[in-house]
Design an enzyme around this catalytic site. Structure first.
Site, short mmCIF file in Angstrom:
data_model
loop_
_atom_site.label_atom_id
_atom_site.label_comp_id
_atom_site.label_asym_id
_atom_site.label_seq_id
_atom_site.Cartn_x
_atom_site.Cartn_y
_atom_site.Cartn_z
N THR A 47 1.04 -1.35 -0.20
CA THR A 47 0.11 0.25 0.21
C THR A 47 0.67 1.32 -0.20
OG1 THR A 47 -0.10 -0.72 2.86
CG2 THR A 47 -1.74 -0.65 1.14
N ASP A 113 2.17 -9.95 15.83
CA ASP A 113 2.57 -9.53 15.67
C ASP A 113 1.60 -7.67 15.57
OD1 ASP A 113 4.03 -7.02 14.90
OD2 ASP A 113 4.43 -7.76 12.73
N THR A 144 5.03 -9.18 19.78
CA THR A 144 6.40 -8.70 18.31
C THR A 144 5.50 -7.19 18.21
OG1 THR A 144 5.65 -9.31 16.38
CG2 THR A 144 7.69 -11.03 17.60
N PHE A 148 5.40 2.10 19.20
CA PHE A 148 4.47 2.54 19.02
C PHE A 148 3.47 1.89 19.63
CE2 PHE A 148 0.86 4.35 16.39
CZ PHE A 148 0.46 5.29 16.65
N THR A 182 10.20 -4.87 18.20
CA THR A 182 11.27 -4.89 17.47
C THR A 182 11.62 -3.95 17.40
OG1 THR A 182 9.47 -4.66 16.00
CG2 THR A 182 10.25 -6.82 16.65
N ILE A 214 19.62 2.12 9.12
CA ILE A 214 19.96 2.42 7.85
C ILE A 214 19.74 3.39 7.05
CG2 ILE A 214 20.32 1.26 5.48
CD1 ILE A 214 20.60 -1.62 7.07
N PRO A 215 20.30 4.30 6.34
CA PRO A 215 19.58 5.39 6.30
C PRO A 215 18.66 5.18 5.25
CG PRO A 215 22.04 6.18 5.55
CD PRO A 215 20.76 4.48 6.38
N ALA A 216 17.16 4.00 5.35
CA ALA A 216 16.58 3.76 4.34
C ALA A 216 15.45 3.25 4.78
CB ALA A 216 17.47 3.20 3.52
N ASP A 223 7.44 -8.05 9.04
CA ASP A 223 7.02 -8.95 8.81
C ASP A 223 7.75 -10.47 8.53
OD1 ASP A 223 4.27 -7.82 8.67
OD2 ASP A 223 4.80 -7.90 6.37
P1 ATP Z 1 5.51 -4.25 12.90
O1 ATP Z 1 5.76 -5.34 12.10
O2 ATP Z 1 4.77 -4.29 14.58
O3 ATP Z 1 5.47 -2.28 12.53
P2 ATP Z 1 8.42 -3.07 13.64
O4 ATP Z 1 7.71 -1.64 13.51
O5 ATP Z 1 9.38 -3.04 14.27
O6 ATP Z 1 7.34 -3.75 13.05
P3 ATP Z 1 9.94 -2.76 10.58
O7 ATP Z 1 10.24 -1.70 11.64
O8 ATP Z 1 9.57 -2.72 9.70
O9 ATP Z 1 8.83 -3.03 11.67
O10 ATP Z 1 11.65 -3.68 11.49
C1 ATP Z 1 11.63 -4.90 12.45
C2 ATP Z 1 13.37 -5.31 11.85
O11 ATP Z 1 13.55 -4.40 10.83
C3 ATP Z 1 13.72 -3.92 12.52
O12 ATP Z 1 13.93 -4.97 14.45
C4 ATP Z 1 15.22 -3.50 12.38
O13 ATP Z 1 16.15 -5.26 12.66
C5 ATP Z 1 14.91 -3.89 10.94
N1 ATP Z 1 14.83 -2.51 10.01
C6 ATP Z 1 13.95 -2.12 9.85
N2 ATP Z 1 14.00 -1.10 9.05
C7 ATP Z 1 15.70 -0.81 9.18
C8 ATP Z 1 16.39 0.25 9.14
N3 ATP Z 1 16.23 1.15 8.40
N4 ATP Z 1 17.72 -0.21 9.55
C9 ATP Z 1 17.98 -1.36 10.27
N5 ATP Z 1 17.52 -2.53 10.43
C10 ATP Z 1 16.27 -2.30 10.33
N1 PLP Z 2 1.46 -5.41 4.94
C1 PLP Z 2 1.12 -4.96 3.52
C2 PLP Z 2 -0.38 -5.16 2.43
C3 PLP Z 2 1.43 -3.72 3.18
O1 PLP Z 2 0.94 -3.09 2.23
C4 PLP Z 2 2.30 -3.78 4.10
C5 PLP Z 2 2.99 -2.17 3.78
O2 PLP Z 2 3.11 -1.75 3.01
C6 PLP Z 2 3.27 -3.82 5.20
C7 PLP Z 2 1.66 -5.19 5.45
C8 PLP Z 2 3.79 -3.66 6.02
O3 PLP Z 2 5.14 -4.70 6.08
P1 PLP Z 2 5.82 -3.95 7.25
O4 PLP Z 2 5.04 -3.61 8.95
O5 PLP Z 2 6.34 -5.41 7.99
O6 PLP Z 2 6.72 -3.12 6.76
NA NA Z 3 7.41 -5.30 15.23
#
Ligand code: ATP
Ligand code: PLP
Ligand code: NA
Ligand code: MG
Ligand code: MG
Length: 297
Positions: A47, A113, A144, A148, A182, A214-216, A223
């Protein structure tokens, strides 16, 4: 607990790209699990793109699939895994699925999650929050949340490690014996906090893993992270810290590969969200090099 298992995974499906089941099923299979996916949505793409098309499964349609499995005696699962859920009616059906699976296997591990939002923004309807807090958390075995989501579930503001650990304590008291926050954003790093309440007589065993940010911006990583935590924590049931080290090490290797592949192709990796290089990272999933260490408290 054993080396393997049979996982029912109720998550999103995208035709293109890796989020939800597309991001969870393959890694769990690589780790030796039988995985039965139920696709809670089927979208063209995630999305975050300018547009998407597709369909959402409703609670009755979920229940039909469960009924078909039940009619053939196919409802024995060791694990249930759930991620993004878009409506209260679907979440209530998932709760019925938990009870039905536990009537077949009382030892079912439910890995949840509680996807509700990120960085202070809710991306599910607000009425899901209290259902997660009051009905889902109490039946989850492992939770997990991100920073927030942990705040929403505990009503605690989390701005330090201490707060994160306290949030885990509150969540344990409500149900799950394993909690992994996480990601907590703390001065340029991502902090993972894990907590395992092995019995009610002792305080939980807690640890942290510091992950340089990581700046991305990646999608599908939450997931994937939860799937890896399920996979490894089942293999190391008494060492959540080790399971988290393995999961983080795999995920970070995959993110580095994703970043370098995009850069090699000449993309500006900061301009839009990156599709993870999941298939290309299969060796890092099957046999992670332990590059991240947990610090026990
Ligand atoms: P949820 O699925 O509940 O939204 P979340 O917000 O922790 O969980 P992500 O933000 O996707 O999910 O992060 C999951 C994991 O991915 C983190 O624990 C980290 O290890 C890794 N990760 C995600 N983005 C980055 C990044 N920019 N730099 C480094 N690690 C990252
Ligand atoms: N599921 C759907 C359909 C999505 O579009 C997205 C993100 O855009 C996610 C899950 C989110 O995945 P994640 O929190 O692992 O980055
Ligand atoms: Na999580
Ligand atoms: Mg996040
Ligand atoms: Mg997420």
């Amino acid at each position: 607990p054993s080396d393997t298992g049979r996982v029912l995974s109720i998550q999103s499906h995208t035709v293109q790209g890796y989020v939800g089941n597309k991001s969870a099923v393959f890694p769990l299979q690589l780790l030796g699990y039988d995985v039965d996916p139920i696709n809670s949505v089927q979208f063209s793409n995630h999305t975050g793109y300018p547009t998407f098309k597709g369909h959402v499964l409703n609670g009755q349609q979920l229940w039909d699939l469960i009924g078909g499995l039940e009619a053939n005696d196919l409802l024995y699962y060791t694990h249930l895994l759930t991620g993004y859920i878009g409506s209260v009616s679907f979440l209530n059906k998932v709760l019925e699925v938990v009870h039905k699976l536990r009537s077949v296997n009382p030892n079912l591990t439910y890995v949840c999650d509680p996807v509700m939002g990120d960085e202070g923004k809710l991306y599910v309807p607000e009425d899901l929050v209290s259902v997660y807090r009051e009905k889902v958390v109490p039946v989850a075995s492992m939770l997990t949340p991100n920073q927030f989501e942990a705040e929403l579930l505990t009503k605690l503001r989390i701005s330090s490690e201490t707060d994160g650990r306290e949030a885990c304590n509150i969540l344990h008291a409500a149900g799950p014996s394993k909690v992994v926050i996480t990601s907590i954003n703390i001065d340029g790093n991502l902090l993972l906090i894990g907590s395992h309440q092995k019995d009610k007589e002792h305080p939980p065993e807690q640890f942290k893993i510091v992950i340089p940010k990581i700046p991305a911006y990646f999608t599908g990583t939450g997931d994937l992270m939860t799937a890896l935590l399920l996979g490894w924590s089942n293999k190391y049931p008494d060492n959540l810290d080790k399971a988290a080290e393995l999961a983080v090490s795999s995920l970070q290797a995959l993110l580095q590969r994703t970043l370098s592949d995009y850069r090699r192709a000449g993309f500006d990796s900061q301009s839009s969200s990156l599709e993870i290089r999941l298939i290309q990272s299969q060796d890092d999933i099957r046999n992670p090099k332990l590059t991240f260490k947990a610090d026990k408290y």
